[in-house]
Design a protein around this motif. Sequence first.
Motif, PDB file in Angstrom:
ATOM      1  N   LEU A   1      99.428  34.959  65.156  1.00 48.63           N
ATOM      2  CA  LEU A   1      99.906  35.605  66.757  1.00 48.63           C
ATOM      3  C   LEU A   1     100.903  36.701  66.482  1.00 48.63           C
ATOM      4  O   LEU A   1     100.833  37.749  67.485  1.00 48.63           O
ATOM      5  N   GLN A   2     101.691  36.571  65.527  1.00 52.92           N
ATOM      6  CA  GLN A   2     102.779  37.787  65.324  1.00 52.92           C
ATOM      7  C   GLN A   2     102.149  38.826  64.923  1.00 52.92           C
ATOM      8  O   GLN A   2     102.160  39.940  65.306  1.00 52.92           O
ATOM      9  N   VAL A   3     101.146  38.680  63.747  1.00 53.22           N
ATOM     10  CA  VAL A   3     100.368  39.649  63.282  1.00 53.22           C
ATOM     11  C   VAL A   3      99.570  40.570  64.510  1.00 53.22           C
ATOM     12  O   VAL A   3      99.474  41.685  64.625  1.00 53.22           O
ATOM     13  N   GLY A   4      98.631  39.517  65.369  1.00 53.15           N
ATOM     14  CA  GLY A   4      98.154  40.136  66.159  1.00 53.15           C
ATOM     15  C   GLY A   4      98.981  40.773  67.287  1.00 53.15           C
ATOM     16  O   GLY A   4      98.586  41.850  67.850  1.00 53.15           O
ATOM     17  N   SER A   5     100.165  40.364  67.751  1.00 54.40           N
ATOM     18  CA  SER A   5     101.237  41.014  68.436  1.00 54.40           C
ATOM     19  C   SER A   5     101.595  42.412  67.889  1.00 54.40           C
ATOM     20  O   SER A   5     101.532  43.431  68.725  1.00 54.40           O
ATOM     21  N   GLU A   6     101.789  42.482  66.801  1.00 53.94           N
ATOM     22  CA  GLU A   6     102.322  43.563  66.054  1.00 53.94           C
ATOM     23  C   GLU A   6     101.279  44.543  65.687  1.00 53.94           C
ATOM     24  O   GLU A   6     101.417  45.608  65.691  1.00 53.94           O
ATOM     25  N   CYS A   7     100.055  44.076  65.141  1.00 52.98           N
ATOM     26  CA  CYS A   7      99.145  45.113  64.608  1.00 52.98           C
ATOM     27  C   CYS A   7      97.595  45.009  65.453  1.00 52.98           C
ATOM     28  O   CYS A   7      96.720  45.809  65.070  1.00 52.98           O
ATOM     29  N   GLY A   8      97.667  43.982  66.776  1.00 55.30           N
ATOM     30  CA  GLY A   8      96.552  44.237  67.463  1.00 55.30           C
ATOM     31  C   GLY A   8      95.297  43.393  66.837  1.00 55.30           C
ATOM     32  O   GLY A   8      95.420  42.690  65.758  1.00 55.30           O
ATOM     33  N   ILE A   9      94.336  43.366  67.402  1.00 55.52           N
ATOM     34  CA  ILE A   9      93.010  42.767  66.977  1.00 55.52           C
ATOM     35  C   ILE A   9      92.467  43.202  65.708  1.00 55.52           C
ATOM     36  O   ILE A   9      92.087  42.239  64.979  1.00 55.52           O
ATOM     37  N   PHE A  10      92.727  44.502  65.393  1.00 51.50           N
ATOM     38  CA  PHE A  10      91.994  44.919  63.987  1.00 51.50           C
ATOM     39  C   PHE A  10      93.010  44.412  63.135  1.00 51.50           C
ATOM     40  O   PHE A  10      92.606  44.023  61.942  1.00 51.50           O
ATOM     41  N   GLY A  11      94.361  44.440  63.196  1.00 50.13           N
ATOM     42  CA  GLY A  11      95.473  43.935  62.286  1.00 50.13           C
ATOM     43  C   GLY A  11      95.106  42.591  61.772  1.00 50.13           C
ATOM     44  O   GLY A  11      95.060  42.092  60.637  1.00 50.13           O
ATOM     45  N   VAL A  12      94.961  41.547  62.930  1.00 46.24           N
ATOM     46  CA  VAL A  12      95.006  40.253  62.702  1.00 46.24           C
ATOM     47  C   VAL A  12      93.579  39.937  62.067  1.00 46.24           C
ATOM     48  O   VAL A  12      93.457  38.932  61.322  1.00 46.24           O
ATOM     49  N   LEU A  13      92.413  40.553  62.616  1.00 42.13           N
ATOM     50  CA  LEU A  13      91.096  40.294  61.637  1.00 42.13           C
ATOM     51  C   LEU A  13      91.139  40.662  60.421  1.00 42.13           C
ATOM     52  O   LEU A  13      90.710  40.174  59.359  1.00 42.13           O
ATOM     53  N   PHE A  14      91.867  41.744  60.058  1.00 41.63           N
ATOM     54  CA  PHE A  14      92.081  42.248  58.572  1.00 41.63           C
ATOM     55  C   PHE A  14      92.928  40.957  57.652  1.00 41.63           C
ATOM     56  O   PHE A  14      92.786  40.667  56.703  1.00 41.63           O
ATOM     57  N   TYR A  15      94.039  40.650  58.501  1.00 37.12           N
ATOM     58  CA  TYR A  15      94.923  39.636  57.916  1.00 37.12           C
ATOM     59  C   TYR A  15      94.170  38.398  57.416  1.00 37.12           C
ATOM     60  O   TYR A  15      94.220  37.799  56.613  1.00 37.12           O
ATOM     61  N   CYS A  16      93.270  37.881  58.551  1.00 35.71           N
ATOM     62  CA  CYS A  16      92.481  36.726  58.121  1.00 35.71           C
ATOM     63  C   CYS A  16      91.350  37.012  57.379  1.00 35.71           C
ATOM     64  O   CYS A  16      91.177  36.014  56.579  1.00 35.71           O
ATOM     65  N   ALA A  17      90.923  38.279  57.156  1.00 36.99           N
ATOM     66  CA  ALA A  17      89.894  38.684  55.794  1.00 36.99           C
ATOM     67  C   ALA A  17      90.720  38.295  54.722  1.00 36.99           C
ATOM     68  O   ALA A  17      90.113  38.086  53.669  1.00 36.99           O
ATOM     69  N   MET A  18      91.960  39.019  54.642  1.00 31.41           N
ATOM     70  CA  MET A  18      92.707  38.829  53.437  1.00 31.41           C
ATOM     71  C   MET A  18      92.809  37.478  52.888  1.00 31.41           C
ATOM     72  O   MET A  18      92.714  37.060  51.898  1.00 31.41           O
ATOM     73  N   VAL A  19      93.286  36.618  53.766  1.00 29.05           N
ATOM     74  CA  VAL A  19      93.460  35.065  53.414  1.00 29.05           C
ATOM     75  C   VAL A  19      92.071  34.482  53.007  1.00 29.05           C
ATOM     76  O   VAL A  19      92.038  33.899  52.056  1.00 29.05           O
ATOM     77  N   GLY A  20      91.046  34.826  53.805  1.00 26.91           N
ATOM     78  CA  GLY A  20      89.848  34.115  53.572  1.00 26.91           C
ATOM     79  C   GLY A  20      89.266  34.685  52.161  1.00 26.91           C
ATOM     80  O   GLY A  20      88.693  33.986  51.409  1.00 26.91           O
ATOM     81  N   TYR A  21      89.591  35.966  51.796  1.00 32.22           N
ATOM     82  CA  TYR A  21      89.035  36.620  50.756  1.00 32.22           C
ATOM     83  C   TYR A  21      89.627  35.847  49.245  1.00 32.22           C
ATOM     84  O   TYR A  21      89.167  35.756  48.185  1.00 32.22           O
ATOM     85  N   THR A  22      91.246  35.817  49.464  1.00 28.85           N
ATOM     86  CA  THR A  22      92.123  35.295  48.630  1.00 28.85           C
ATOM     87  C   THR A  22      91.595  33.623  48.149  1.00 28.85           C
ATOM     88  O   THR A  22      91.256  33.458  47.089  1.00 28.85           O
ATOM     89  N   ALA A  23      91.174  32.979  49.248  1.00 29.52           N
ATOM     90  CA  ALA A  23      90.898  31.610  49.174  1.00 29.52           C
ATOM     91  C   ALA A  23      89.571  31.440  48.577  1.00 29.52           C
ATOM     92  O   ALA A  23      89.286  30.634  47.502  1.00 29.52           O
ATOM     93  N   TRP A  24      88.397  32.581  48.959  1.00 31.58           N
ATOM     94  CA  TRP A  24      87.137  32.616  48.413  1.00 31.58           C
ATOM     95  C   TRP A  24      87.262  32.858  46.798  1.00 31.58           C
ATOM     96  O   TRP A  24      86.550  32.506  45.933  1.00 31.58           O
ATOM     97  N   SER A  25      88.306  33.756  46.478  1.00 34.14           N
ATOM     98  CA  SER A  25      88.325  34.140  45.023  1.00 34.14           C
ATOM     99  C   SER A  25      88.743  32.931  44.224  1.00 34.14           C
ATOM    100  O   SER A  25      88.049  32.771  43.235  1.00 34.14           O
TER     101      SER A  25
END
Length: 159
Positions: free
Chosen positions: A62-86
């Motif tokens: 929620l904080q990333v979404g508040s500070e960076c918007g929808i695109f920022g929180v989607l990018f953040y979630c993608a980074m978490v997902g990619y790290t876990a997948w790796s």
Amino acid sequence: VENTYEEDWNITSRFDTYQMALQTIIENPLLGVGIGNYQSYMAAKYAEKGNTKVLVVHNAYLQVGSECGIFGVLFYCAMVGYTAWSFKRYSSRECSAAREETMFICRAAFISTLAFSVMAITLPVQFNRMFFILMGVATAVKYIIGKDTSNEKILIKQI
């Protein structure tokens, strides 16, 4: 009598701060209020009501979404997902170049990444340092495994 959040806004629980963060995302959906600006934005927004104390959102998403918007929180979630997948990918026995030690490190890091992604629901964004360390480990493991793979190919060609 001085107004406080508890009297005027009943912001005593995390759910109230979550609601305020969601409202901020709704008001600033694309780019948010700017990285690191959530508390000052909320302070300015509610200062006219006599409130001076701003609580931290104990939810990294929620904080990333508040500070960076929808695109920022989607990018953040993608980074978490990619790290876990790796980590999951490099922890499998099918990865021919993975040594046993590397596989165990990857399994532990995969579990740590999953734990972080769940705990981020209740942790403020200040705890992101742990996630960035995990991303660094993922990058190092990818390099190590890639190096081992290229060494295997060289050995096979020599035989």
